[in-house]
Design an enzyme around this catalytic site. Structure first.
Site, PDB file in Angstrom:
ATOM      1  N   SER A 283      -9.999   1.838   3.355  1.00  0.00           N
ATOM      2  CA  SER A 283      -9.162   2.833   2.298  1.00  0.00           C
ATOM      3  C   SER A 283      -7.794   1.983   1.621  1.00  0.00           C
ATOM      4  O   SER A 283      -7.819   2.725   0.331  1.00  0.00           O
ATOM      5  CB  SER A 283      -8.411   3.568   2.856  1.00  0.00           C
ATOM      6  OG  SER A 283      -7.611   2.682   4.046  1.00  0.00           O
TER       7      SER A 283
ATOM      8  N   LYS B 276       0.686  -1.425   0.327  1.00  0.00           N
ATOM      9  CA  LYS B 276      -0.067  -0.294   0.136  1.00  0.00           C
ATOM     10  C   LYS B 276       0.968   1.345  -0.048  1.00  0.00           C
ATOM     11  O   LYS B 276       2.202   0.880   0.400  1.00  0.00           O
ATOM     12  CB  LYS B 276      -0.717  -0.085   1.171  1.00  0.00           C
ATOM     13  CG  LYS B 276      -2.155   1.129   0.890  1.00  0.00           C
ATOM     14  CD  LYS B 276      -2.414   1.224   2.493  1.00  0.00           C
ATOM     15  CE  LYS B 276      -3.786   2.294   2.440  1.00  0.00           C
ATOM     16  NZ  LYS B 276      -4.621   1.619   3.502  1.00  0.00           N
TER      17      LYS B 276
ATOM     18  N   SER C  34     -10.258  -0.762   6.539  1.00  0.00           N
ATOM     19  CA  SER C  34      -9.489  -0.323   5.790  1.00  0.00           C
ATOM     20  C   SER C  34      -9.049  -1.840   5.138  1.00  0.00           C
ATOM     21  O   SER C  34      -8.510  -1.951   4.099  1.00  0.00           O
ATOM     22  CB  SER C  34      -8.236   0.711   5.692  1.00  0.00           C
ATOM     23  OG  SER C  34      -9.098   1.782   5.605  1.00  0.00           O
TER      24      SER C  34
HETATM   25  N1  GLN Z   1     -13.199   4.022   6.358  1.00  0.00           N
HETATM   26  C1  GLN Z   1     -12.978   4.372   7.190  1.00  0.00           C
HETATM   27  C2  GLN Z   1     -13.116   5.543   7.713  1.00  0.00           C
HETATM   28  O1  GLN Z   1     -12.538   5.930   6.797  1.00  0.00           O
HETATM   29  C3  GLN Z   1     -11.344   3.185   7.614  1.00  0.00           C
HETATM   30  C4  GLN Z   1     -10.359   3.932   7.142  1.00  0.00           C
HETATM   31  C5  GLN Z   1      -8.926   3.385   7.679  1.00  0.00           C
HETATM   32  O2  GLN Z   1      -9.298   2.207   8.032  1.00  0.00           O
HETATM   33  N2  GLN Z   1      -7.690   3.203   7.372  1.00  0.00           N
HETATM   34  O3  GLN Z   1     -12.128   6.222   8.668  1.00  0.00           O
END
Ligand code: GLN
Length: 485
Positions: free
Chosen positions: A149, A74, A173
């Site tokens: 994400s 990532k 995420s």
């Molecule tokens: N979707 C969640 C957010 O927008 C989780 C993000 C993450 O785990 N980096 O914060």
């Protein structure tokens, strides 16, 4: 998958170089459509690493399970000398000055890196639509999002453009995109894996984890990235010499699996409910004991997350001023800086950061500001302690928990971009594990008209063995059923 590829390498049926070339050609063929990768590593470098593995094999030397196996990272995790944007324009020209600890460890294991994957800017989002560069598509249905994400990492593995990948999970995420793309996503215990070299989003919640096709592959990767690190004080020593992959014994007789009532709201997609029902039956047939349990503070988790996370975000993002790192905004007259230092900050951030990041910095700054700190941050932190206590209580009576990973399957691209609140609701079942710090894994348990459904297992702090063992047993059972059909 990794074990089979390893076997083929050792037996000389394939070479690591040919394997790398195969994955590179798949990327070339398919990534225009999927958009999983932001940056590919230099081809000659990739092949050189692969050839080193081939040389070792030719000399009859023993190689690690992961040696020569190509994967992706990532874009918020540093690989020395490679661009790292974290999906943000403000880091468009940023080159990582060193390796993240996880990358060092994977290099030591001999893994091959293909490239850096697309993500929501600084990991803020649930669909990978918040990337400043491109929208990644779900390989199962390219009109839909891959989740986020870490959507690029999930899509790369799900489309066969990487054998494994790393992601980060602050509120889901890894698990949510794994569920949307039909693969295995593991978020380890907070402190299991070093965060050194991961760009911080919310430091008390962030954890690096894995995307793989199978539970065994997740175990293989975890064994190689886990453990203490002088660069991260929260990274705990692994007290056993055993590898996680050796713990997958298949026997879960008598294991107590809690089913929390709070994760079964009426708003869940009926297909997800059905898939969960079927999975529960399979777990029972393996000898596990299902126990209805309650985690009473679950209903507050999303609200707590969306106060604490932006607060930490606002402090972590403060370092991105366009001066110390990344792009300094250039005015139309070619002038590099603003009229004053403040003006320069304002311009760099105005142009360098996206809408969602700005929204969270503002929310977080508000929650931390004098006069509001106790009412927002302080209160949320106290409720976080209660959420953690729920888990402490429930793990006195059960070994693992089983829930849906998401309330719905992958949604269409564009569906939620104008409504942040409905986007935030995607995280309803995943944020609790981060708030409590427990490990959690998403496993494919079915589909709705071809769109994958994920089931989530959670276990006690540092009991990844137990977590992986149960998920692996269910995975094997599902395979058996599929074969019999
Ligand atoms: N979707 C969640 C957010 O927008 C989780 C993000 C993450 O785990 N980096 O914060």
């Amino acid at each position: 998958m990794i074990r089979q590829l390893h076997q083929q390498l050792v037996e000389g049926k394939i070479t690591a170089e040919a394997l790398a070339l195969e994955y590179l050609s798949r990327i070339e063929k398919n990534d225009k459509e999927i958009g999983a990768y932001l940056t590919l590593l230099e081809k000659e470098g990739i092949l050189e690493r692969a050839r080193q593995v081939d040389t070792k094999i030719a000399r009859g030397e023993e190689i690690d399970l992961l040696e020569g196996i190509p994967g992706a990272i990532k874009d918020n995790i540093l690989v020395e000398g490679v661009r790292a944007t974290a999906g943000s324009k403000i880091l468009e020209n940023y080159t990582a000055p060193h390796d993240a600890t996880v990358v060092t460890r994977l290099k030591e294991a001999g893994a091959v890196f293909l490239g850096k994957t697309n993500m929501d800017e600084f990991a803020m989002g649930s669909s990978t639509e918040n990337s400043a560069y491109q929208v990644t598509k779900n390989p199962r249905d390219i009109t839909r999002v891959p989740g986020g994400s870490s959507g690029g990492s999930a899509a790369a593995v799900a489309s066969g453009m990487a054998v494994w990948s790393l992601g980060s999970d602050t509120g889901g995420s890894i698990r949510q995109p794994a569920a949307f793309c039909g693969i295995v996503g593991l978020k380890p215990t907070y402190g299991r894996v070093s965060r050194s070299g991961l760009m911080a989003m919310a430091s008390s919640l962030d954890q690096i984890g894995t995307f793989t096709e199978s539970v065994e592959d997740a175990a293989i990767l975890l064994s190689r990235i886990a453990g203490e690190d002088p660069m991260d004080n929260t990274a705990a020593p692994t007290l056993t010499n055993k590898s996680f992959e050796d713990e997958l014994i298949g026997d879960i007789k008598g294991v107590r699996i809690g089913i929390p009532e709070e994760y079964m709201s009426d708003s869940i997609d009926p297909s997800i409910r059905e898939a969960l029902q079927a999975a529960k039956k399979n777990l029972e047939s393996l000898g596990a004991v299902l126990v209805p349990v309650s985690l009473p503070h679950t209903k507050m988790a999303l609200a707590v997350y969306y106060v604490l996370m932006p607060a930490e975000v606002s402090s972590n993002i403060a370092r991105l001023d366009g001066i110390r790192f990344g792009v300094t905004h250039t005015d139309t007259d070619g002038q590099k800086s603003g009229d004053s230092l403040l003006d320069t900050y304002l311009k760099n951030r105005e142009h360098g950061l996206g809408k969602e990041v700005k929204r969270r910095v503002m929310l977080g700054t508000y929650a931390l500001s004098s006069g509001y700190y106790d009412a927002y941050y302080g209160k949320a932190d106290r409720v976080r302690a209660l959420i953690r206590q729920d888990f402490e209580e429930v793990f006195k009576t059960v070994d693992v928990l089983f829930t849906p990973t998401t309330p719905e399957v992958a949604f269409p691209v564009g569906e939620k971009t104008t409504d942040p609140l409905t986007m935030y609701l995607s995280d309803i079942y995943t944020v609790t594990a981060n708030l409590a710090g427990v490990p959690a894994l998403s496993l494919p348990i079915g589909d709705k008209d071809g769109l994958p459904i994920g089931g989530q297992f959670l276990s006690k702090w540092f009991d990844e063995e137990g977590l992986l063992r149960v998920a692996h047993a269910l995975e094997q059972k599902q395979e058996e059923i599929k074969k019999a059909k």
